[in-house]
Scaffold this active site. Structure first.
Site, short mmCIF file in Angstrom:
data_model
loop_
_atom_site.label_atom_id
_atom_site.label_comp_id
_atom_site.label_asym_id
_atom_site.label_seq_id
_atom_site.Cartn_x
_atom_site.Cartn_y
_atom_site.Cartn_z
CG ASP A 191 -1.47 0.48 1.08
OD1 ASP A 191 -2.51 1.39 -0.07
OD2 ASP A 191 -1.79 1.80 2.39
CG LEU A 272 -8.78 8.59 3.35
CD1 LEU A 272 -8.51 10.11 4.16
CD2 LEU A 272 -10.24 8.78 2.20
NE ARG A 273 0.38 5.76 2.14
CZ ARG A 273 0.28 4.91 3.18
NH1 ARG A 273 -0.44 3.78 3.60
NH2 ARG A 273 0.92 5.42 4.20
N GLY A 274 -5.15 5.43 -1.83
CA GLY A 274 -5.28 4.73 -3.33
C GLY A 274 -6.32 6.59 -3.80
#
Length: 334
Positions: A191, A272-274
């Site tokens: 991720d 929320l990194r995506g």
């Protein structure tokens, strides 16, 4: 000196080349993870892109490649403030490397011979403003991978050990490659990489023949081959530099923000990194295309790169991550 294979001459592997270009436009994307078969041009693409980019200006002798003397760390002890040019650095990080070799440590030789407590910079210092390439990243010790990702995200290397308290800039594009048959990365580490690409050996005979033809031409008459592809590389360089300049002015409609969030929710990505990475990649692609603002077509193009490696494993869904992303895009974007 070995001349890097031209980036434009790499046959196929469109997703890998696109991901590399996007990180050159916006280094803040968080690096690229390339998984696939051996001999598919992973390391060649990294070195080719770095060779394609314009040289960096740096203070002569600065161990962290600073462009201005005031940005060079105090411990560097510069002899002069002369500005020189050098190719964009590409630093290889070998398997089995120690943490001291990566971050830097006490200079034992100076400590023993002169009685001075001095800092010996590591690979992170040399990679500043360039690329750090880790082959077989899935075989690297997890604590080293954690360290690399933390520094790549913060842009600063901090060393607190052996009586030393040192920090220096370490802004680089982290590129990791590996063969999934030899082990996978933990989901938490996956991720943290901005973009991910799966590469395969080409199945098309004509494509394989073209790979052989170009490699043979490169090895037998390097000068003529470089001249042949120099124009294409120059055109690519100009497009990347133009995209860098246009990136800040690239518009982002509210509908695009909503689509980023809906895609991430539909795929069940954690955190929320995506969607943040998806938006940055789409903006970089829009700037590269010369578009005034991000459009759904840009999201469609970069979504597999930004989201495929962030999906939770679903034992009831036999479709691969790429198919799941494509299905979500069809539902969300129509």
């Amino acid at each position: 000196m070995i001349t890097a294979f031209p980036f434009s001459a790499i046959v196929g592997q469109a997703d890998m080349k696109r991901a590399m270009i996007l990180t050159a436009i916006d280094p803040g994307l968080g690096g690229v993870l390339v998984f696939g078969d051996r001999g598919t041009g992973k390391s060649t693409a990294v070195r080719a892109l770095a060779a394609l980019l314009p040289p960096i200006r740096q203070v002569a002798g600065c161990p962290v490649n600073s462009e201005r003397a005031e940005d060079c760390p105090d411990w560097a002890a510069l002899d002069s403030h002369e500005i020189t040019e050098r190719p964009t650095p590409v630093i290889d990080l070998p398997l089995g490397v120690t943490e001291d070799r990566v971050t830097g440590a006490l200079d034992i030789e100076r400590a023993l011979t002169r009685g001075e407590k001095a800092f010996e910079p590591g690979l992170l210092a040399r990679a500043n403003r360039g690329y750090l390439y880790v082959d077989e990243v899935n075989l690297l010790e997890d604590h080293i991978v954690d360290l690399l990702l933390d520094v790549a995200q913060s842009g600063t290397n901090i060393v607190e050990r052996e009586g030393l308290s040192v920090r220096h800039p370490a802004r680089f594009v982290l590129v990791g490659s590996g063969n999934p048959e030899e082990g996978e990365l933990r989901p938490q580490l996956l991720d943290r990489f901005g973009l991910s690409v799966e590469v395969r050996s080409p199945a098309d005979i004509e494509e394989r023949v073209e790979v052989i033809r170009r490699r043979h031409a490169y090895e037998t008459d390097t000068t003529a081959f470089m001249e042949r592809w120099g124009t294409e590389d120059a055109r690519e360089r100009d497009a990347i530099l133009a995209a860098r300049a246009a990136l800040a002015q690239t518009g982002t409609p509210e509908a695009i923000l909503t689509d980023c969030a809906r895609l991430s929710v539909a795929l069940g990505t954690d955190g929320l990194r995506g969607e943040l990475t998806l938006l940055r990649a789409a903006r970089a692609l829009a700037a590269y295309d010369g578009a005034a603002q991000v459009a759904p077509v840009h999201l469609r193009t970069v979504a597999p790169l930004a989201l495929s490696h962030r999906l939770r494993r679903d034992p009831l869904d036999e479709a691969g991550s790429g198919a799941r992303v494509a299905r979500a895009m069809a539902e969300v974007l129509g």
